[in-house]
Each structure stands twice: as structure tokens, then as C-alpha cells.
Write a protein that holds these residues in place. Structure first.
Motif, short mmCIF file in Angstrom:
data_model
loop_
_atom_site.label_atom_id
_atom_site.label_comp_id
_atom_site.label_asym_id
_atom_site.label_seq_id
_atom_site.Cartn_x
_atom_site.Cartn_y
_atom_site.Cartn_z
N ALA A 76 33.74 43.29 20.12
CA ALA A 76 34.13 42.56 21.34
C ALA A 76 34.47 43.52 22.48
CB ALA A 76 35.31 41.63 21.04
N VAL A 77 35.25 44.55 22.19
CA VAL A 77 35.62 45.50 23.24
C VAL A 77 34.37 46.23 23.75
CG1 VAL A 77 36.90 47.63 23.75
CG2 VAL A 77 38.02 45.76 22.51
N ALA A 78 33.50 46.66 22.86
CA ALA A 78 32.26 47.35 23.28
C ALA A 78 31.38 46.43 24.12
CB ALA A 78 31.50 47.85 22.06
N THR A 79 31.32 45.17 23.75
CA THR A 79 30.51 44.21 24.51
C THR A 79 31.07 44.04 25.92
OG1 THR A 79 29.88 43.06 22.48
CG2 THR A 79 29.63 41.84 24.55
N ALA A 80 32.39 43.90 26.04
CA ALA A 80 32.99 43.77 27.37
C ALA A 80 32.83 45.06 28.17
CB ALA A 80 34.46 43.39 27.24
N MET A 81 32.81 46.21 27.50
CA MET A 81 32.56 47.48 28.21
C MET A 81 31.17 47.45 28.85
SD MET A 81 34.06 50.37 25.64
CE MET A 81 35.77 50.89 25.74
N GLN A 82 30.20 46.95 28.11
CA GLN A 82 28.83 46.90 28.63
C GLN A 82 28.68 45.81 29.69
OE1 GLN A 82 26.19 48.83 28.42
NE2 GLN A 82 25.03 47.46 29.73
N GLU A 83 29.22 44.64 29.42
CA GLU A 83 28.99 43.50 30.31
C GLU A 83 29.73 43.60 31.64
OE1 GLU A 83 26.80 41.21 30.01
OE2 GLU A 83 26.22 41.44 27.91
N SER A 84 30.98 44.08 31.61
CA SER A 84 31.80 44.05 32.84
C SER A 84 32.58 45.33 33.08
CB SER A 84 32.80 42.90 32.74
OG SER A 84 33.75 43.17 31.72
N ASN A 85 32.32 46.36 32.29
CA ASN A 85 33.09 47.60 32.35
C ASN A 85 34.58 47.30 32.11
OD1 ASN A 85 33.33 50.38 32.52
ND2 ASN A 85 33.54 50.39 34.75
N LEU A 86 34.82 46.27 31.31
CA LEU A 86 36.17 45.82 30.95
C LEU A 86 36.99 45.36 32.16
CD1 LEU A 86 37.46 47.99 27.97
CD2 LEU A 86 37.39 45.50 28.10
N TYR A 87 36.31 44.81 33.16
CA TYR A 87 37.00 44.19 34.29
C TYR A 87 36.70 42.69 34.25
CZ TYR A 87 37.81 48.79 36.33
OH TYR A 87 38.24 50.07 36.54
N ASN A 88 37.65 41.89 34.67
CA ASN A 88 37.46 40.45 34.74
C ASN A 88 36.74 40.16 36.05
OD1 ASN A 88 37.67 37.86 33.74
ND2 ASN A 88 39.66 37.50 34.67
N VAL A 89 35.45 39.95 35.99
CA VAL A 89 34.58 39.91 37.17
C VAL A 89 34.22 38.46 37.55
CG1 VAL A 89 32.37 40.68 38.11
CG2 VAL A 89 33.64 42.16 36.54
N ALA A 90 34.45 38.13 38.80
CA ALA A 90 34.00 36.86 39.36
C ALA A 90 32.54 37.01 39.77
CB ALA A 90 34.87 36.48 40.56
N SER A 91 31.93 35.91 40.17
CA SER A 91 30.52 35.93 40.57
C SER A 91 30.37 35.64 42.06
CB SER A 91 29.73 34.88 39.78
OG SER A 91 28.42 34.75 40.30
N GLY A 92 29.59 36.48 42.74
CA GLY A 92 29.28 36.23 44.14
C GLY A 92 28.38 35.03 44.31
N VAL A 93 27.65 34.68 43.27
CA VAL A 93 26.75 33.54 43.29
C VAL A 93 27.52 32.24 43.06
CG1 VAL A 93 24.74 32.50 42.10
CG2 VAL A 93 24.85 34.97 42.45
N LEU A 94 28.68 32.36 42.46
CA LEU A 94 29.50 31.21 42.08
C LEU A 94 30.88 31.33 42.74
CD1 LEU A 94 29.09 28.78 40.12
CD2 LEU A 94 30.12 30.20 38.36
N PRO A 95 31.00 30.96 44.01
CA PRO A 95 32.24 31.14 44.75
C PRO A 95 33.48 30.57 44.06
CG PRO A 95 30.51 30.47 46.23
CD PRO A 95 29.95 30.35 44.84
N GLU A 96 33.30 29.50 43.30
CA GLU A 96 34.43 28.89 42.57
C GLU A 96 35.13 29.93 41.68
OE1 GLU A 96 35.05 25.84 38.80
OE2 GLU A 96 33.09 25.95 39.76
N SER A 97 34.38 30.84 41.11
CA SER A 97 34.96 31.84 40.20
C SER A 97 35.94 32.76 40.92
CB SER A 97 33.86 32.67 39.54
OG SER A 97 33.16 33.45 40.48
N GLN A 98 35.75 32.91 42.22
CA GLN A 98 36.62 33.79 42.99
C GLN A 98 37.98 33.16 43.29
OE1 GLN A 98 34.37 35.58 46.27
NE2 GLN A 98 32.52 35.09 45.10
N ASP A 99 38.16 31.88 42.92
CA ASP A 99 39.44 31.20 43.08
C ASP A 99 40.40 31.56 41.95
OD1 ASP A 99 38.44 29.93 45.33
OD2 ASP A 99 37.93 28.08 44.25
#
Length: 189
Positions: A76-99
Motif C-alpha cells: 500500500a505504501v509503495a503504491t501510494a508512493m507511485q500514484e501520488s508521491n504520498l501526497y493527498n492529491v486533488a484533481s484539477g479536472v474534478l474541482p469538487e475534490s479541491q473542496d
């Protein structure tokens, strides 16, 4: 994390809590309850910053609550390292996520959170996917449904859940993820 399979698998149950040991017959002191080993709150390791380490701790803490073995925590930790560099990332395509609380904005479709999961692919509601504990439960519940995941190469187990366009990229994070998990939950705990 664009796989569209149902993500509602129930998390595994935790092992039974330790019970009190019998009182020593030579003393009148009551038996002490043995507390389960708790993850430590270590300083960042493996080149992580404080935010990344806190997110790794959230992954490990959640996995431990679910009773997931150490191997699953590393995956799980390795997967999050690859997917988001272990940051909780919102989506620029999905403005709702930035709330929701986030540590950056990405542009990979409508992928959000530590595992870059997509609400449109059945991972869960956007607001919940922005919660590291919920996102981790979703990932680990899906991982536990993969037959033989414990014996797979890390990259194959992660890919079975994530269905990434770059399936071999997870493997490069195994040594760092192992070091991070070991710092949070020392071996033998």
C-alpha cells in the motif's frame, strides 16, 4: 486506478485483542493487560517529508486496524508512493475534490487522493476518496480480494488492484516502502 470493478469488498476482521495474563500467585498485584503494540510516530525516513510521512502513517495505521499483514502495508505504501508521491492529491479536472483537505492538484483524469482512485470507476465518492483512511481501506480491501497477493511481486499485486498504464513502476518503491513501514511499526510488532 481506473478499474471499474465493484469496490465494496468488506475489510478483513482484526485479530482478537490480547487478554489479561493470569496474576502471579506469589504477589497480590492484579494482572496487567498487555497493550497491543502501537505504531510509533517516527521522523521521516527514506527521503520523505513530514506530510508524506504522516500519509504513510495513516496508511499503516488503517491497515493495522484492518488486520492486514505487514506485506500488505508495504504494498500500500509503495503504491501510494507511485500514484501520488504520498501526497493527498486533488484533481484539477474534478474541482469538487479541491473542496477537501489536499496537498496538491493533479491532472490525471478524475483521479484523487493518495492512491489516485477514481469515483467514476467505482472506488467511492470523491469526498471519501480524499480521506486517506477511507482511500486506504478501499485499496487494501481490493488487494485482499486478489488471489495469492501475499506471494506476488509487489508490482504485480499493486497492478492487480490499480490497473495502471505503467505496471512495472510500483516495484521501484519497494525498498523505500519497506523502510517506511519498518520505521512506523518496527519488526516483531
Amino acid at each position: 486506478a481506473s478499474r471499474s470493478l465493484d469496490r465494496t469488498a468488506a475489510p478483513s476482521t482484526s485479530a482478537a485483542a490480547p487478554t489479561a495474563s493470569p496474576a502471579d500467585p506469589d504477589t497480590s498485584a492484579p494482572a496487567r493487560k498487555v497493550a497491543p503494540a502501537r505504531p510509533t510516530d517516527p521522523a521521516p525516513v527514506a527521503g520523505l517529508d513530514e506530510d508524506q510521512m504522516e500519509n504513510a502513517e495513516a496508511i499503516v495505521r488503517t491497515g493495522r486496524k484492518m488486520g492486514v499483514p505487514r506485506r500488505g502495508l508495504v504494498i500500500a505504501v509503495a503504491t501510494a508512493m507511485q500514484e501520488s508521491n504520498l501526497y493527498n492529491v486533488a484533481s484539477g479536472v474534478l474541482p469538487e475534490s479541491q473542496d477537501y483537505p489536499h496537498q496538491g492538484v493533479g491532472w490525471d483524469h478524475d483521479s484523487v487522493g493518495l492512491f489516485q482512485q477514481r469515483s467514476s470507476s467505482g472506488w467511492g465518492p470523491v469526498g471519501r476518496l480524499m480521506d486517506p483512511e477511507f482511500a486506504t481501506r478501499q485499496f487494501l480491501s481490493a488487494l485482499e480480494q486478489v488471489p495469492g497477493w501475499q506471494r506476488m511481486r509487489l508490482t504485480d499485486a499493486a497492478q492487480a488492484v490499480q490497473v495502471s498504464a505503467y505496471p512495472e513502476h510500483y516495484q521501484q518503491h519497494e525498498w523505500r516502502a519497506t523502510r517506511v513501514v519498518d520505521a512506523i511499526v518496527p519488526a516483531g510488532r
